[in-house]
Scaffold this active site. Structure first.
Site, PDB file in Angstrom:
ATOM      1  N   SER A  22     -15.999 -44.022  -0.585  1.00 57.97           N
ATOM      2  CA  SER A  22     -14.852 -44.286  -1.467  1.00 57.97           C
ATOM      3  C   SER A  22     -13.588 -43.577  -0.987  1.00 57.97           C
ATOM      4  O   SER A  22     -12.550 -43.663  -1.624  1.00 57.97           O
ATOM      5  CB  SER A  22     -15.184 -43.854  -2.890  1.00 57.97           C
ATOM      6  N   ASN A 112     -19.961 -35.885 -10.796  1.00 57.24           N
ATOM      7  CA  ASN A 112     -19.817 -36.781 -11.953  1.00 57.24           C
ATOM      8  C   ASN A 112     -18.732 -36.304 -12.927  1.00 57.24           C
ATOM      9  O   ASN A 112     -17.928 -37.102 -13.407  1.00 57.24           O
ATOM     10  CB  ASN A 112     -21.156 -36.928 -12.686  1.00 57.24           C
ATOM     11  N   THR A 157      11.955 -73.234 -30.347  1.00 60.92           N
ATOM     12  CA  THR A 157      10.522 -73.218 -30.670  1.00 60.92           C
ATOM     13  C   THR A 157       9.975 -74.454 -29.948  1.00 60.92           C
ATOM     14  O   THR A 157      10.668 -75.477 -29.865  1.00 60.92           O
ATOM     15  CB  THR A 157      10.248 -73.308 -32.186  1.00 60.92           C
ATOM     16  N   HIS A 158       8.778 -74.336 -29.418  1.00 61.14           N
ATOM     17  CA  HIS A 158       8.183 -75.414 -28.601  1.00 61.14           C
ATOM     18  C   HIS A 158       9.093 -75.803 -27.419  1.00 61.14           C
ATOM     19  O   HIS A 158       9.067 -76.946 -26.979  1.00 61.14           O
ATOM     20  CB  HIS A 158       7.894 -76.668 -29.438  1.00 61.14           C
ATOM     21  N   SER A 279      15.373 -70.270   1.250  1.00 54.95           N
ATOM     22  CA  SER A 279      14.310 -71.140   1.729  1.00 54.95           C
ATOM     23  C   SER A 279      14.495 -71.349   3.226  1.00 54.95           C
ATOM     24  O   SER A 279      15.619 -71.388   3.720  1.00 54.95           O
ATOM     25  CB  SER A 279      14.390 -72.483   0.998  1.00 54.95           C
ATOM     26  N   LYS A 285      19.153 -73.126  -1.181  1.00 59.94           N
ATOM     27  CA  LYS A 285      18.297 -72.481  -2.186  1.00 59.94           C
ATOM     28  C   LYS A 285      18.517 -70.975  -2.347  1.00 59.94           C
ATOM     29  O   LYS A 285      18.751 -70.244  -1.380  1.00 59.94           O
ATOM     30  CB  LYS A 285      16.822 -72.699  -1.820  1.00 59.94           C
ATOM     31  N   ASN A 287      16.032 -68.639  -4.455  1.00 60.42           N
ATOM     32  CA  ASN A 287      14.847 -68.678  -5.312  1.00 60.42           C
ATOM     33  C   ASN A 287      14.642 -67.373  -6.084  1.00 60.42           C
ATOM     34  O   ASN A 287      14.813 -66.291  -5.513  1.00 60.42           O
ATOM     35  CB  ASN A 287      13.611 -68.968  -4.460  1.00 60.42           C
ATOM     36  N   GLU A 292       9.416 -64.617 -10.175  1.00 64.71           N
ATOM     37  CA  GLU A 292       8.189 -65.397  -9.920  1.00 64.71           C
ATOM     38  C   GLU A 292       7.021 -64.495  -9.540  1.00 64.71           C
ATOM     39  O   GLU A 292       5.895 -64.677 -10.011  1.00 64.71           O
ATOM     40  CB  GLU A 292       8.433 -66.405  -8.795  1.00 64.71           C
ATOM     41  N   TYR A 319     -24.191 -41.306 -15.769  1.00 62.93           N
ATOM     42  CA  TYR A 319     -23.452 -41.756 -14.592  1.00 62.93           C
ATOM     43  C   TYR A 319     -24.270 -42.784 -13.803  1.00 62.93           C
ATOM     44  O   TYR A 319     -25.472 -42.634 -13.602  1.00 62.93           O
ATOM     45  CB  TYR A 319     -23.091 -40.568 -13.674  1.00 62.93           C
ATOM     46  N   GLN A 324     -17.979 -45.992  -9.710  1.00 60.52           N
ATOM     47  CA  GLN A 324     -17.028 -45.828  -8.603  1.00 60.52           C
ATOM     48  C   GLN A 324     -16.086 -47.043  -8.518  1.00 60.52           C
ATOM     49  O   GLN A 324     -14.968 -46.948  -8.017  1.00 60.52           O
ATOM     50  CB  GLN A 324     -17.802 -45.671  -7.294  1.00 60.52           C
ATOM     51  N   LYS A 327     -12.122 -47.610  -9.784  1.00 64.91           N
ATOM     52  CA  LYS A 327     -10.911 -47.081  -9.166  1.00 64.91           C
ATOM     53  C   LYS A 327     -10.002 -48.112  -8.507  1.00 64.91           C
ATOM     54  O   LYS A 327      -8.804 -48.161  -8.796  1.00 64.91           O
ATOM     55  CB  LYS A 327     -11.276 -45.990  -8.157  1.00 64.91           C
TER      56      LYS A 327
HETATM   57  N1  ARG Z   1     -17.156 -41.481  -5.698  1.00 62.30           N
HETATM   58  C1  ARG Z   1     -17.832 -41.299  -6.932  1.00 62.30           C
HETATM   59  C2  ARG Z   1     -17.127 -42.109  -8.046  1.00 62.30           C
HETATM   60  O1  ARG Z   1     -16.055 -42.513  -7.807  1.00 62.30           O
HETATM   61  C3  ARG Z   1     -17.858 -39.866  -7.284  1.00 62.30           C
HETATM   62  C4  ARG Z   1     -19.018 -39.449  -8.118  1.00 62.30           C
HETATM   63  C5  ARG Z   1     -20.258 -39.537  -7.300  1.00 62.30           C
HETATM   64  N2  ARG Z   1     -21.397 -39.132  -8.043  1.00 62.30           N
HETATM   65  C6  ARG Z   1     -22.657 -39.363  -7.620  1.00 62.30           C
HETATM   66  N3  ARG Z   1     -23.587 -38.984  -8.382  1.00 62.30           N
HETATM   67  N4  ARG Z   1     -22.868 -39.947  -6.472  1.00 62.30           N
HETATM   68  O2  ARG Z   1     -17.625 -42.319  -9.118  1.00 62.30           O
END
Ligand code: ARG
Length: 467
Positions: A22, A112, A157-158, A279, A285, A287, A292, A319, A324, A327
């Site tokens: 991660s 955790n 409206t509409h 464009s 143009k 835009n 958008e 957990y 993970q 994120k």
């Molecule tokens: N990278 C993990 C997460 O984002 C961190 C926690 C990892 N915990 C574990 N027991 N492997 O949740």
């Protein structure tokens, strides 16, 4: 080196390493992770779980690592696959710096509770920035509204012309939507301000840790009352995703209107060139790309909310590695909101308003018909009846290619002979659009006095919040 290899005889599969890692996204938490570790080891020393000198060595090392990482990321020297996650990276580096004392840092904690507290600290800062950017947008809206208190336009409206309003009245509707968004972000801090640290893996620790001390050191006002809840709660991420989705919804609605108003068909406004693009084939143009893209990007932010809900729905306590996956989606939402709000307020501020076109649009579509029905119902005719009578008048003027204001008293009396005594000169006060707007003194309505007072309050609110 990983933080957990003790019982392993072989390396994990390369494919698993790739999917498990991660660091490529949680690196952005490095500063928070270090702050958390510093608070944690200070507490460990205070509770005599580690010595004061061990604490000092760890804290010194962590501070150096913080500076090094800042530089590496800034200078694009950071290797995003070098290890499993940000916690492992920092601990490995600490080992290199201070040797085996580094091994004491992870006493009485787990990744955790560490990741949960990192994310909460990070989100606190994000929310502060989001709120600041949102205030800029709210301020841009009040500024342009102030210049358009008497700019009349058809209200829809509409998407059909309905009743006369002013451009300020229309825009201020968005001010209140964004104000609610602002307050939603603010309210979400209540749940963020609870510290999970000390929940450890899920069941706390047999060491004599002081959870309140770390909470206070990190600026949390409370601690989780249940350690299992502490490591598994992701409501605060859902809340950010939902609040961001609602904000993007409002931005998307406003963008849609800006796009429509900016067409040659409407020509109610002209966007400043700097917020449009050309464009490659059609030289004429300009835009409305920013509007958008904002409308388009709302889709990914809604998707991120769905992703986080679905990711969480089947999880048993406590957990699970699925967590993970909370994120990347919330980071994407945060980056999207930030990118949009960095530029959107200035686009709004620099809108060129075509007041004449808006006023002209009020002449068509019989937008004074409701006021005419109101006029009749003030003369002892029920509103339902008045509504029908005005319908007849509309058919007549439409056929004649006229507008309601073109009708003379004589004509009116001729079309509706049974009601001839109801028509007098006062009718033209009701048919006059500017008059009718200013006569509508409903609280929250379009009259100049009402809107002026609302803009005044909005400005005071912004100043109060900016402090
Ligand atoms: N990278 C993990 C997460 O984002 C961190 C926690 C990892 N915990 C574990 N027991 N492997 O949740």
């Amino acid at each position: 080196m990983s933080l957990w290899g003790g019982r392993y005889s072989n390396q994990i599969a390369e494919g698993l390493y790739n999917i498990n890692s991660s660091l490529s996204f949680d690196f952005r938490l490095y500063h928070y992770d270090i702050r958390v570790s510093i608070a944690h080891v200070k507490m460990l020393a205070e509770q005599d779980i580690i010595s004061q000198s061990e604490k000092s060595r760890i804290v010194e090392g962590l501070k150096e690592i913080n500076k090094e990482l800042e530089l590496e990321i800034k200078n694009k020297k950071f290797d995003y696959m070098q290890t499993e996650d940000i916690h492992t990276l920092i601990e490995n580096r600490l080992f290199k710096k201070i040797g085996k004392t580094a091994g004491k840092m992870h006493t009485a904690r787990s990744r955790n509770d560490q990741i949960a507290v990192d994310m909460k600290l990070y989100l606190k800062d994000v929310i502060r920035d989001t709120k600041r950017l949102l205030l800029n947008l709210m301020s841009a809206i009040t500024q342009i509204s102030k210049d358009n208190i008497v700019t009349i336009m058809p209200g829809y409206t509409h998407l059909q012309r309905a009743q006369p309003i002013t451009f300020a009245h229309h825009l201020m509707a968005y001010f209140y939507k964004f104000k609610r968004d602002y307050e939603r972000f603010d309210n979400s801090l209540r749940n963020i301000n609870v510290s999970p640290l000390g929940s450890c893996a899920l069941s706390g620790s047999s060491f004599d840790i002081d959870r309140k001390m770390t909470a206070e050191e990190l600026g949390f006002s409370k601690i989780y009352k249940n350690t299992i809840d502490g490591v598994s709660d992701r409501d605060y991420i859902l809340e950010y995703n939902f609040n961001a989705a609602t904000l993007m919804l409002h931005l998307s609605n406003l963008s849609e209107e800006i796009i429509i108003w900016n067409t040659s068909e409407f020509s109610f406004i002209e966007l400043n060139e700097s917020y449009t693009t050309g464009s490659s084939i059609m030289p004429q143009k300009k835009n409305p790309d920013l509007a958008e893209l904002t409308r388009g990007k709302s889709g990914r932010v809604f998707g991120n909310l769905m992703q986080s809900l679905i990711m969480l729905k089947g999880l048993p306590l406590a957990y699970n590695k699925d967590l993970q996956e909370d994120k990347e989606s919330v980071f994407d939402t945060i980056d999207t909101i930030k990118a949009v709000l960095a530029v959107y307020p200035s686009m709004v501020k620099k809108i060129n308003v075509n007041k004449k076109r808006m006023e002209l649009a009020c002449e068509k579509g019989f937008i004074n018909a409701t006021e005419l029905a109101n006029y009749l119902s003030r003369r002892n005719i029920s509103f339902r009846k008045a509504h029908k009578l005005v319908g007849k008048l509309v058919i007549y003027v439409e056929k004649e290619g006229k507008s309601l204001t073109d009708l003379s008293l004589k004509e009116l009396q001729k079309i509706l002979p049974e009601y001839s005594e109801c028509f007098d000169e006062d009718i033209y006060n009701y048919l006059d659009i500017k008059n009718s707007i200013n006569n509508t003194d409903t609280d929250g309505g379009p009259s100049s006095t009402e809107i002026t007072s609302k803009i005044d309050k909005a400005e005071k609110y912004i100043v109060k919040e900016q402090i």
